[in-house]
Design a protein around this motif. Structure first.
Motif, PDB file in Angstrom:
ATOM      1  N   LYS A   2      -6.366 -12.598  11.380  1.00  9.50           N
ATOM      2  CA  LYS A   2      -6.810 -11.642  10.369  1.00  9.50           C
ATOM      3  C   LYS A   2      -5.886 -10.425  10.351  1.00  9.50           C
ATOM      4  O   LYS A   2      -5.502  -9.943   9.280  1.00  9.50           O
ATOM      5  CB  LYS A   2      -8.254 -11.221  10.667  1.00  9.50           C
ATOM      6  N   ALA A  35      -2.588 -11.102   8.580  1.00  6.62           N
ATOM      7  CA  ALA A  35      -2.738 -11.075   7.119  1.00  6.62           C
ATOM      8  C   ALA A  35      -2.781  -9.635   6.607  1.00  6.62           C
ATOM      9  O   ALA A  35      -2.160  -9.314   5.580  1.00  6.62           O
ATOM     10  CB  ALA A  35      -3.997 -11.836   6.700  1.00  6.62           C
ATOM     11  N   ILE A  36      -3.472  -8.769   7.312  1.00  2.43           N
ATOM     12  CA  ILE A  36      -3.526  -7.346   6.946  1.00  2.43           C
ATOM     13  C   ILE A  36      -2.120  -6.747   7.036  1.00  2.43           C
ATOM     14  O   ILE A  36      -1.669  -6.039   6.132  1.00  2.43           O
ATOM     15  CB  ILE A  36      -4.518  -6.577   7.849  1.00  2.43           C
ATOM     16  N   ASP A  37      -1.415  -7.035   8.137  1.00  6.87           N
ATOM     17  CA  ASP A  37      -0.059  -6.516   8.326  1.00  6.87           C
ATOM     18  C   ASP A  37       0.863  -6.983   7.203  1.00  6.87           C
ATOM     19  O   ASP A  37       1.671  -6.200   6.694  1.00  6.87           O
ATOM     20  CB  ASP A  37       0.506  -6.962   9.673  1.00  6.87           C
ATOM     21  N   GLU A  38       0.756  -8.247   6.815  1.00  6.20           N
ATOM     22  CA  GLU A  38       1.607  -8.775   5.743  1.00  6.20           C
ATOM     23  C   GLU A  38       1.368  -8.023   4.443  1.00  6.20           C
ATOM     24  O   GLU A  38       2.320  -7.667   3.736  1.00  6.20           O
ATOM     25  CB  GLU A  38       1.350 -10.274   5.554  1.00  6.20           C
ATOM     26  N   GLN A  39       0.108  -7.740   4.135  1.00  5.10           N
ATOM     27  CA  GLN A  39      -0.198  -6.958   2.924  1.00  5.10           C
ATOM     28  C   GLN A  39       0.398  -5.557   3.014  1.00  5.10           C
ATOM     29  O   GLN A  39       0.964  -5.049   2.041  1.00  5.10           O
ATOM     30  CB  GLN A  39      -1.712  -6.867   2.710  1.00  5.10           C
ATOM     31  N   LEU A  40       0.274  -4.932   4.165  1.00  5.88           N
ATOM     32  CA  LEU A  40       0.823  -3.584   4.354  1.00  5.88           C
ATOM     33  C   LEU A  40       2.348  -3.579   4.232  1.00  5.88           C
ATOM     34  O   LEU A  40       2.928  -2.674   3.628  1.00  5.88           O
ATOM     35  CB  LEU A  40       0.401  -3.026   5.721  1.00  5.88           C
ATOM     36  N   GLN A  58       4.213  -5.786   2.554  1.00  2.00           N
ATOM     37  CA  GLN A  58       4.557  -6.038   1.147  1.00  2.00           C
ATOM     38  C   GLN A  58       4.391  -4.763   0.315  1.00  2.00           C
ATOM     39  O   GLN A  58       5.236  -4.464  -0.539  1.00  2.00           O
ATOM     40  CB  GLN A  58       3.701  -7.174   0.568  1.00  2.00           C
ATOM     41  N   LYS A  59       3.335  -4.012   0.578  1.00  2.00           N
ATOM     42  CA  LYS A  59       3.113  -2.755  -0.145  1.00  2.00           C
ATOM     43  C   LYS A  59       4.214  -1.755   0.196  1.00  2.00           C
ATOM     44  O   LYS A  59       4.731  -1.067  -0.684  1.00  2.00           O
ATOM     45  CB  LYS A  59       1.735  -2.192   0.190  1.00  2.00           C
ATOM     46  N   TYR A  60       4.584  -1.656   1.457  1.00  2.00           N
ATOM     47  CA  TYR A  60       5.645  -0.744   1.881  1.00  2.00           C
ATOM     48  C   TYR A  60       6.964  -1.103   1.201  1.00  2.00           C
ATOM     49  O   TYR A  60       7.686  -0.221   0.717  1.00  2.00           O
ATOM     50  CB  TYR A  60       5.791  -0.788   3.404  1.00  2.00           C
ATOM     51  N   LYS A  99      12.344 -12.807   5.407  1.00  2.00           N
ATOM     52  CA  LYS A  99      11.177 -12.949   6.282  1.00  2.00           C
ATOM     53  C   LYS A  99      11.396 -14.114   7.225  1.00  2.00           C
ATOM     54  O   LYS A  99      11.781 -15.204   6.796  1.00  2.00           O
ATOM     55  CB  LYS A  99       9.906 -13.174   5.463  1.00  2.00           C
TER      56      LYS A  99
END
Length: 150
Positions: free
Chosen positions: A18, A21-26, A28-30, A41
């Protein structure tokens, strides 16, 4: 007397899948917010990186057993710098003794190269804090691999 030791909030157990997945979203946003293009990647680890500059020795790459001389800046996604060094020689530490994000990322470059590393928390300090780095932090490093030696 023991009221300060009482936990009022029930903590959820750490779930590395989990959190990844949170880190990947962060990350991508960065990348989007910072208008960074051309990142790569490492699909096995989740590390994102971009080679910012090439040195003059493209086949001279570091191993896990090597020590190094680096110039680097480490910061959090919010821009807060937590560490930096210019021409820093890590005499006592081999690459294999550093965080996984560096072990993976620095082996993708050659001597003299400069790289941007976007390190998911699981390849950094995980769900533990370290100094001014909070638990579950994505780390952003710019590292120039000046030299390395066994």
């Amino acid at each position: 007397m023991f009221a300060a030791c009482k936990k009022d909030k029930k903590e959820e157990p750490h779930d590395p899948v989990k959190q990844a997945a949170i880190d990947e979203q962060l990350i991508q946003k960065y990348i989007a917010d910072s208008s960074i293009t051309g990142t790569l990647k490492d699909d096995t680890s989740g590390l994102h990186y971009k080679i910012l500059a090439h040195g003059t020795t493209p086949n001279d790459t570091i191993t896990l057993e090597d020590r190094m001389n680096i110039t680097y800046t480490g910061k959090l996604l919010n821009g807060n710098v937590f560490d930096s060094g210019e021409n820093t020689t890590l005499r006592e530490a081999r690459l294999k003794g550093l965080i996984k994000g560096w072990q993976i990322g620095l082996r993708k470059i050659a001597k003299g190269d400069k790289v941007l590393l976007l390190i998911p928390s699981g390849l950094g300090y995980g769900n533990s804090s370290s100094g001014s780095i909070p638990a579950n932090s994505v780390l952003v490093f710019e590292v120039t691999l000046n030299n390395f030696y066994f």
